[in-house]
Design a protein around this motif. Structure first.
Motif, PDB file in Angstrom:
ATOM      1  N   ASP A 121      77.845 -11.749   8.218  1.00 46.91           N
ATOM      2  CA  ASP A 121      77.935 -13.277   7.279  1.00 46.91           C
ATOM      3  C   ASP A 121      76.720 -14.182   8.267  1.00 46.91           C
ATOM      4  N   ASP A 122      75.721 -13.206   8.563  1.00 50.72           N
ATOM      5  CA  ASP A 122      74.897 -14.119  10.055  1.00 50.72           C
ATOM      6  C   ASP A 122      73.906 -14.324   9.329  1.00 50.72           C
ATOM      7  N   GLU A 123      73.617 -16.030   9.607  1.00 48.20           N
ATOM      8  CA  GLU A 123      73.008 -16.863   9.031  1.00 48.20           C
ATOM      9  C   GLU A 123      71.580 -16.862   9.577  1.00 48.20           C
ATOM     10  N   LEU A 124      71.380 -15.723  10.231  1.00 48.45           N
ATOM     11  CA  LEU A 124      69.908 -16.317  11.720  1.00 48.45           C
ATOM     12  C   LEU A 124      69.538 -15.130  10.759  1.00 48.45           C
ATOM     13  N   THR A 125      69.753 -14.198  10.748  1.00 47.57           N
ATOM     14  CA  THR A 125      68.990 -12.865   9.608  1.00 47.57           C
ATOM     15  C   THR A 125      69.395 -12.770   8.414  1.00 47.57           C
ATOM     16  N   ARG A 159      81.009 -17.527   0.695  1.00 48.12           N
ATOM     17  CA  ARG A 159      80.853 -18.860   1.551  1.00 48.12           C
ATOM     18  C   ARG A 159      78.776 -18.529   1.215  1.00 48.12           C
ATOM     19  N   THR A 160      78.343 -16.854   1.986  1.00 46.80           N
ATOM     20  CA  THR A 160      77.844 -15.978   2.597  1.00 46.80           C
ATOM     21  C   THR A 160      77.488 -15.382   1.025  1.00 46.80           C
ATOM     22  N   MET A 219      74.277 -23.240   4.753  1.00 46.24           N
ATOM     23  CA  MET A 219      75.111 -23.070   6.151  1.00 46.24           C
ATOM     24  C   MET A 219      75.163 -24.195   7.159  1.00 46.24           C
ATOM     25  N   PRO A 220      75.732 -23.920   7.739  1.00 46.75           N
ATOM     26  CA  PRO A 220      75.966 -24.645   8.923  1.00 46.75           C
ATOM     27  C   PRO A 220      74.045 -24.878   9.748  1.00 46.75           C
ATOM     28  N   TYR A 221      73.176 -24.342  10.222  1.00 44.88           N
ATOM     29  CA  TYR A 221      72.182 -23.984  10.448  1.00 44.88           C
ATOM     30  C   TYR A 221      71.131 -24.144   9.856  1.00 44.88           C
ATOM     31  N   PRO A 233      65.538 -17.511  11.216  1.00 47.37           N
ATOM     32  CA  PRO A 233      64.739 -17.037  12.119  1.00 47.37           C
ATOM     33  C   PRO A 233      64.313 -16.341  12.965  1.00 47.37           C
ATOM     34  N   LEU A 234      64.876 -15.442  12.454  1.00 49.56           N
ATOM     35  CA  LEU A 234      65.585 -14.331  14.161  1.00 49.56           C
ATOM     36  C   LEU A 234      64.580 -13.138  12.881  1.00 49.56           C
ATOM     37  N   LYS A 235      64.839 -12.796  11.787  1.00 49.39           N
ATOM     38  CA  LYS A 235      64.093 -11.992  11.083  1.00 49.39           C
ATOM     39  C   LYS A 235      64.900 -11.671   9.576  1.00 49.39           C
ATOM     40  N   PHE A 261      76.299  -5.060   2.990  1.00 45.85           N
ATOM     41  CA  PHE A 261      76.395  -5.990   3.699  1.00 45.85           C
ATOM     42  C   PHE A 261      77.447  -5.862   5.196  1.00 45.85           C
TER      43      PHE A 261
END
Lengths: 200, 550
Positions: free
Chosen positions: B47-51, B217-218, B372-374, B57-59, B42
């Motif tokens: 808690d990075d939503e973009l990865t 949450r994540t 999540m927000p995104y 979206p990023l990886k 972890f």
């Protein structure tokens, strides 16, 4: 002012060996001009700021510009989104030319509602495409829209969402402290742009 | 230096492979568990939503990476496009120690008894290769139980009249409902439905040396920071390693199973962490690399007796790939109901699984994991403006005022929905890549629409002031729930393995992952894959005692 014809080699020679190495990697995307950005140029950032501010406008919470969405996009163009570089460079240039042709002014100099109307037309496909190369104006807009959402709502580690502003806006506690974020709901707290907490 | 010979090579350290490695190692076989990914924690991801593994979206944070891996996807017009793991069209499944069980939502469903004999129940379905499994629910039941006890499942079937029969209770009590669960429970009861807590591979109380869940949450898409979520990486794989009989080799990409001229597997070829080609001999090989990658490896393992790939003389390897036709509805509410009690998904109804008149199959309906927000920025009624003031107002007003109810519609297997290897395109190591094509069966769409209606009805009864549906289309790229490409069956003409996951044609190659599924149930498939791991692994261990596979 730094002379714009200043070559990269001369620039590097002015620096001491140790810092030069750092700056070379920092400026790899910058061929001709000195830019504080990684890939995009200062003028491109100015235009992009205006677009991302349209996509996520300021209201009682800051918008895309304040949240450093352009910085997010610039950072990704130097890393994960390297294959979008040309799309941005060509797209922003084509967009700027088209707007000047239509309005005799730069996009960022137009009043906010006029900017909105332009982007609505672009999104709907009702936009002159003569300056565009490989990509459509509508596709270009949708790409910036998606990247703006990422920059505004994603983790600040990627360069956007300054001070977790979107989490604050949604009333989500932040940072997500493991096992500890159960005690309150922050959404009642009115955002105060002048508080120390919010960067001023 | 040559690698030391082992009894068994297990390819892929996910749900299936992790369990098989443990079963074989504890039975005394020397095992090499080989994995193309690595260990994840972890802390590395936060808690990075973009990865995350949910929106990427990023990886894809938990692998595979874009630098070494790509595929070809059908463009729907007869052509192919190159796609990367974080493109939706790739159909990604995590590549790491534990694979999907590190970052999944951890729903712990048993399939319904009827899922094991669908053809008998519904008859032949035109356009589908629908068939019965070669094993019954009753035969698999003890192995479901073993998975529930060894990994740890929290649940309570008391209020579910349609629960698949079980001999023993769950090892841990169920989770409580969060605030949306409480609202949905009351509404479901008013509608005459039978709501109950979703069984989870997640500790509701301390269990097996791991602590209780802290309700992050994540959760789905992320590793668990306290190891309350059970995956093979924090349960059976450590047990396998502790026996001293199992070696885990990570960052190693298997390119081929070596099959000799007599039609026996002799081991594998793989690229090691330094991308050097290596050979590893073994007495038997177990493939558990996910439905797409398992099929790819068999198809790429050509030999004199099997010119179309290992075990593929009948042309069934890679066929019938299934996923789930996700369907459901969103509802907006007047009052705030978000309480930040993760992972969000907590309540389900089984009323629409095989229980709708004149409908084949169906699916469970559950409230969705926390958006999540995104992710939420793309959740809108159709026709909404996705930017500007409209966007921001919607986010602010509705992030804490919405509920999503979704369910995995059981897909009808279609022969031409398939995984092949591309004749031209190769990956970083030069291994021919996967290409995926084909369309869903019309029944999936029909059931999907019906189930979305049910979800919407439930949300309206719960007090939603505005609702909209999301229904499946014909196109699909099987990703985390991919299955069915190496179907088990009694008839060697219409299946790839026998009822024990053993290839019909090569008796020392086994499959142990979702590839075996004859159909994929109306549920998340993880527990069934784990149970099949125990079923296949146990059988191999039995066979080994007698013959040593010689």
């Amino acid at each position: 002012m730094i002379n714009q014809s200043f070559s990269r080699r001369e620039f590097v020679r002015l620096l001491t060996g140790g810092t030069a190495a750092v700056l070379i990697s920092f400026n790899t995307a910058c061929k001709n001009k000195i830019s504080r950005w990684r890939y995009l140029q200062e003028e491109e950032i100015g235009l992009l700021d205006a677009i991302v501010e349209q996509i996520i406008p300021t209201d009682d919470f800051p918008g895309g510009k304040w949240a450093n969405v352009s910085n997010y996009i610039d950072k990704q163009l130097d890393t994960y989104y390297i294959n979008h570089q040309v799309e941005y460079r060509d797209g922003l240039a084509a967009f700027e030319k088209t707007v000047i042709q239509l309005k005799s002014k730069k996009f960022e100099e137009l009043p906010f509602p006029e900017q909105t109307a332009i982007l609505e037309k672009m999104e709907g496909g009702d936009f002159p495409g003569e300056y565009w190369k490989a990509h459509s104006p509508a596709g270009f807009f949708d790409m910036i829209r998606q990247h703006s959402m990422q920059g505004f709502y994603g983790s600040p580690v990627h360069g956007g969402n300054r001070e977790y502003i979107s989490y604050h806006m949604l009333g989500l506690d932040y940072p997500n402290v493991i096992g500890q974020n159960r005690y309150n709901d922050l959404s009642w707290r009115k955002y105060n742009p002048n508080s120390i907490e919010n960067g001023k | 230096m040559a690698n030391k010979h082992v009894n068994a090579v297990v390819i892929g350290a996910g749900a299936g492979g992790g369990v098989v490695a443990k079963e074989l190692a504890t039975a005394g076989l020397s095992v090499l568990l080989i994995e193309r990914g690595r260990w994840h924690t972890f802390d590395e991801h936060g808690d990075d939503e973009l990865t995350s593994q949910r929106t990427f979206p990023l990886k894809c944070g938990y692998g595979p990476d874009n630098e070494h891996n790509w595929r070809m996807a059908s463009d729907g017009k007869g052509g192919w496009i190159k796609v990367f793991p974080n493109d939706w069209a790739y159909g990604n499944n995590a590549a790491c120690v534990g694979s999907g069980t590190v970052s999944y939502g951890a729903m712990a469903w048993r399939f319904q008894p009827a899922d094991f004999h669908l053809k008998t129940k519904y008859g032949a379905v035109p356009g589908s290769t629908l068939d019965d499994w070669p094993l019954t629910y009753d035969e698999l039941e003890p192995f479901y139980e073993k998975a529930e006890y060894e990994l740890g499942v929290s649940g309570d079937p008391t209020n579910d009249p349609f629960v698949p029969p079980r001999k023993n209770p769950y090892p841990m009590p169920a989770f409580s409902f969060n605030s949306e669960g409480i609202i949905l429970e009351k509404a479901a009861k008013r509608l005459g439905l039978h709501p109950f807590p979703i069984p989870m591979l997640r500790n509701s109380v301390p269990y097996n040396g791991r602590p209780a869940c802290i309700r992050m949450r994540t959760c789905v898409g992320f590793a668990c920071p306290v190891n309350a979520k059970a995956g093979t990486q924090n349960t059976v794989i450590p047990v396998a390693l502790k026996t001293g009989n199992c070696e885990l080799r990570i960052n190693c990409m298997v390119s081929e199973i070596i099959v000799d001229d007599k039609g026996k597997a002799r081991g594998i070829k793989y690229f090691d962490a330094d991308n050097k080609l290596q050979e590893q001999t073994s007495d038997l090989v177990v493939v558990s690399a996910s439905a797409s990658e398992t099929a790819r490896l068999l198809l790429n393992s050509k030999s004199s007796l099997f010119p179309k790939g290992a075990g593929n003389n009948n042309g069934w390897v890679g066929r019938n790939i299934q996923d789930h036709a996700y369907t459901g509805a969103y509802g907006l509410f007047a009052d705030k109901l978000y309480d930040d009690v993760g992972p969000g998904a907590c309540i389900a109804v089984n009323d629409f699984n095989h229980r709708m008149p004149d409908i084949i199959g169906g699916g469970v309906l559950c409230n969705e994991f926390i958006r999540m927000p995104y992710q939420f920025s793309s959740i809108r009624p159709s026709g909404s403006r996705m930017w500007g003031k409209d966007h921001k107002d919607f986010q602010k007003l509705n992030f804490k005022r919405h509920i999503a109810v979704h369910g995995p519609v059981q897909e009808m297997p279609v022969f031409d929905k398939m995984v092949e290897v591309d004749p031209v395109v190769k990956d970083f190591w030069g291994i021919p890549v996967v290409r995926i094509s084909g369309f869903r069966h019309d029944n999936d769409i029909k059931v999907g629409r019906l189930l979305a209606d049910k979800a919407e009805e439930w949300l309206k009864e719960a007090g939603a002031v505005q609702t909209w549906k999301s229904v499946p289309g014909k196109g699909s790229t099987p990703s985390q729930h991919q299955s069915g490409t190496c179907r088990m069956g009694n008839d060697p003409k219409t299946s790839v393995t026998n009822r024990y996951g053993q290839l019909h044609e090569i008796d020392n190659i086994f499959v142990a992952d979702g590839s075996l599924h004859v159909n994929n149930g109306g549920y998340n498939p993880a527990l069934t894959i784990l149970a099949l791991g125990y079923w296949v692994g146990g059988h191999i261990a039995e066979m080994w005692k007698g013959t040593h596979m010689k």
